[in-house]
Design a protein around this motif. Sequence first.
Motif, PDB file in Angstrom:
ATOM      1  N   ALA A 308       0.827  -1.205   0.000  1.00 43.76           N
ATOM      2  CA  ALA A 308       0.000   0.000   0.000  1.00 43.76           C
ATOM      3  C   ALA A 308       0.862   1.255   0.000  1.00 43.76           C
ATOM      4  CB  ALA A 308      -0.930  -0.006   1.222  1.00 43.76           C
ATOM      5  N   ALA A 309       1.921   1.260   0.810  1.00 41.54           N
ATOM      6  CA  ALA A 309       2.798   2.433   0.886  1.00 41.54           C
ATOM      7  C   ALA A 309       3.526   2.666  -0.431  1.00 41.54           C
ATOM      8  CB  ALA A 309       3.805   2.250   2.028  1.00 41.54           C
ATOM      9  N   GLY A 310       4.016   1.590  -1.043  1.00 37.07           N
ATOM     10  CA  GLY A 310       4.692   1.732  -2.330  1.00 37.07           C
ATOM     11  C   GLY A 310       3.752   2.228  -3.398  1.00 37.07           C
ATOM     12  N   THR A 311       2.537   1.707  -3.403  1.00 40.37           N
ATOM     13  CA  THR A 311       1.535   2.152  -4.376  1.00 40.37           C
ATOM     14  C   THR A 311       1.188   3.623  -4.171  1.00 40.37           C
ATOM     15  OG1 THR A 311       0.607  -0.089  -4.448  1.00 40.37           O
ATOM     16  CG2 THR A 311      -0.773   1.707  -5.282  1.00 40.37           C
ATOM     17  N   GLY A 312       1.063   4.027  -2.913  1.00 35.84           N
ATOM     18  CA  GLY A 312       0.753   5.431  -2.618  1.00 35.84           C
ATOM     19  C   GLY A 312       1.853   6.372  -3.057  1.00 35.84           C
ATOM     20  N   ALA A 313       3.111   5.968  -2.824  1.00 34.78           N
ATOM     21  CA  ALA A 313       4.246   6.806  -3.216  1.00 34.78           C
ATOM     22  C   ALA A 313       4.281   7.009  -4.722  1.00 34.78           C
ATOM     23  CB  ALA A 313       5.557   6.176  -2.738  1.00 34.78           C
ATOM     24  N   VAL A 314       4.079   5.921  -5.477  1.00 34.26           N
ATOM     25  CA  VAL A 314       4.090   6.017  -6.937  1.00 34.26           C
ATOM     26  C   VAL A 314       2.860   6.770  -7.446  1.00 34.26           C
ATOM     27  CG1 VAL A 314       4.011   4.676  -9.079  1.00 34.26           C
ATOM     28  CG2 VAL A 314       5.458   3.915  -7.186  1.00 34.26           C
ATOM     29  N   GLY A 315       1.695   6.461  -6.854  1.00 35.60           N
ATOM     30  CA  GLY A 315       0.453   7.076  -7.319  1.00 35.60           C
ATOM     31  C   GLY A 315       0.394   8.579  -7.108  1.00 35.60           C
ATOM     32  N   PHE A 316       0.969   9.064  -6.009  1.00 30.25           N
ATOM     33  CA  PHE A 316       0.938  10.494  -5.712  1.00 30.25           C
ATOM     34  C   PHE A 316       2.106  11.252  -6.338  1.00 30.25           C
ATOM     35  CE2 PHE A 316      -2.255   9.486  -2.606  1.00 30.25           C
ATOM     36  CZ  PHE A 316      -2.947  10.676  -2.397  1.00 30.25           C
ATOM     37  N   ALA A 317       3.015  10.533  -7.002  1.00 28.44           N
ATOM     38  CA  ALA A 317       4.201  11.189  -7.549  1.00 28.44           C
ATOM     39  C   ALA A 317       3.846  12.275  -8.560  1.00 28.44           C
ATOM     40  CB  ALA A 317       5.115  10.146  -8.197  1.00 28.44           C
ATOM     41  N   TRP A 318       2.848  12.003  -9.418  1.00 27.99           N
ATOM     42  CA  TRP A 318       2.470  13.011 -10.422  1.00 27.99           C
ATOM     43  C   TRP A 318       1.785  14.208  -9.764  1.00 27.99           C
ATOM     44  CZ3 TRP A 318      -2.440  14.842 -11.348  1.00 27.99           C
ATOM     45  CH2 TRP A 318      -3.500  14.142 -10.753  1.00 27.99           C
ATOM     46  N   VAL A 319       1.088  13.973  -8.638  1.00 25.83           N
ATOM     47  CA  VAL A 319       0.435  15.077  -7.922  1.00 25.83           C
ATOM     48  C   VAL A 319       1.492  16.064  -7.439  1.00 25.83           C
ATOM     49  CG1 VAL A 319      -1.038  15.693  -5.959  1.00 25.83           C
ATOM     50  CG2 VAL A 319      -1.438  13.552  -7.205  1.00 25.83           C
ATOM     51  N   ASP A 320       2.624  15.521  -6.977  1.00 27.37           N
ATOM     52  CA  ASP A 320       3.734  16.345  -6.494  1.00 27.37           C
ATOM     53  C   ASP A 320       4.200  17.309  -7.586  1.00 27.37           C
ATOM     54  OD1 ASP A 320       6.170  17.351  -5.560  1.00 27.37           O
ATOM     55  OD2 ASP A 320       6.719  15.486  -4.569  1.00 27.37           O
TER      56      ASP A 320
END
Length: 464
Positions: A308-320
């Motif tokens: 879940a943490a890895g998915t969240g990090a990758v998923g929010f990367a474009w938001v950053d």
Amino acid sequence: MPPSRRIGSGGVTAVAQAGTEGLKGRRKAILGWCLYDWAMSAFNTVIGTFVFSRYFTDAVAGDPAQGTQQWGMALGISGIIVAILSPVVGAIGDRGGRAKPWLAVLTTVCVLATAALYWVRPDAAYIPLALLAMAVASTAFELSYVFYNALLPVAAPPGYAGRVSGWGWGLGYFGGLGSLILCLVLLVQTDAPLFGLIGKEEAEHVRATALLVAVWYALFAIPLFLLAPDRPSVDKPAGRIVREGLAALADTVRHVRSYGNTVRYLIASALWRDGISTITAFGGIMAGSLFGMDTAQIILFAIMLNVAAGTGAVGFAWVDDRFGAKPTLIISILGLMVSATALLLVGTSYWSWAPMLALPLNWTQEQQWLLLFGLVLGIFFGPAQAAARTMVVRISPPGMETELFGLYNLTGRAVGMIGPFAYGAATAYWDSQRAGMSTVLVLFTAGLLLLLTVKEPARRGEAA
């Protein structure tokens, strides 16, 4: 800021020029940089959390309580050394230009010290070797973060720092998970460790996890040195570089009031990072004692949490990159606060309204809800940490990247004592682990409020 502190700005120019190639032309550099996160995560997951730390406390020390105290003491001493050296080596590193030589030395030290843990047999006579090797490995591991993070603006094209940071952090979670599964399948939970090549006498199959981690770390660190670019070198004698680095750090300390925005951010990020660290440090204990989870359930929980943490990090990367590191952090911290609050309410009278879950697991209803909200919590772990280092890049004046990451480590270490102390004090005072874990909400809230006062520069390198 004083012009003299802009040493190394040529590196920023080089990065900007390289960025014109676009993401396509930087894929190898990005892959090499991200794989280092994958490489080093094995140390934290296998050595520090799930396998070797438990082997030391249970089999080497003999007395789990005393072993935990000794292990914690070794890590505490390492933490003090890291806190002192991080800003120093960071400032010196900025004046010397290149970061890869520093990173290569620190990586080598960590790999060798980790491998030395293999010779720690289940006998109290090996306690000094275990503690010394762990302290050295942990110190080198933490200091390597200073130089690895400082290479982010070099590896990532302009406009992609958030995505690359998120991809690296996400890959790190999956790397830790992969190394743990490999250790369990090949060594720990099998009747024929390493296909029968090693035995179980004197816990050799458990000790061999240290060798596997050392090989994993060394092997997957290589792509960074081969594929990712380094900062431009500086043609100066080593003595002069050290003197200028120490002078630069002293100058930063003297003019700390001029860096109010940066200081506020460093303290704010240290607070919510301490909250995350407290959850990871005591979450397993709470899950076992309060919700009755056994070891197998906790390991499965941890594996799913890493996913879940890895998915969240990758998923929010474009938001950053699209909206900025600060908005990403605000969303992440709010998500952490909401999910942590829900976790604390599970099993109390305030949770009597909750519907029945039917997850395909032979778990109690409270354990199922704990897993569900734990996964939600994990989704926000990644972006809260990945965007945190992106923000350091964006607020770092040119030529101070490594020094700022050194101070980032320092504040993290200094504030990092608050969470465990508050958890222990609240648990003891109210005789409740829920009360202890609720202290993380205070850390998240304080970090969020301070973050709201921080200005994120419109462009990377804008003075703080």
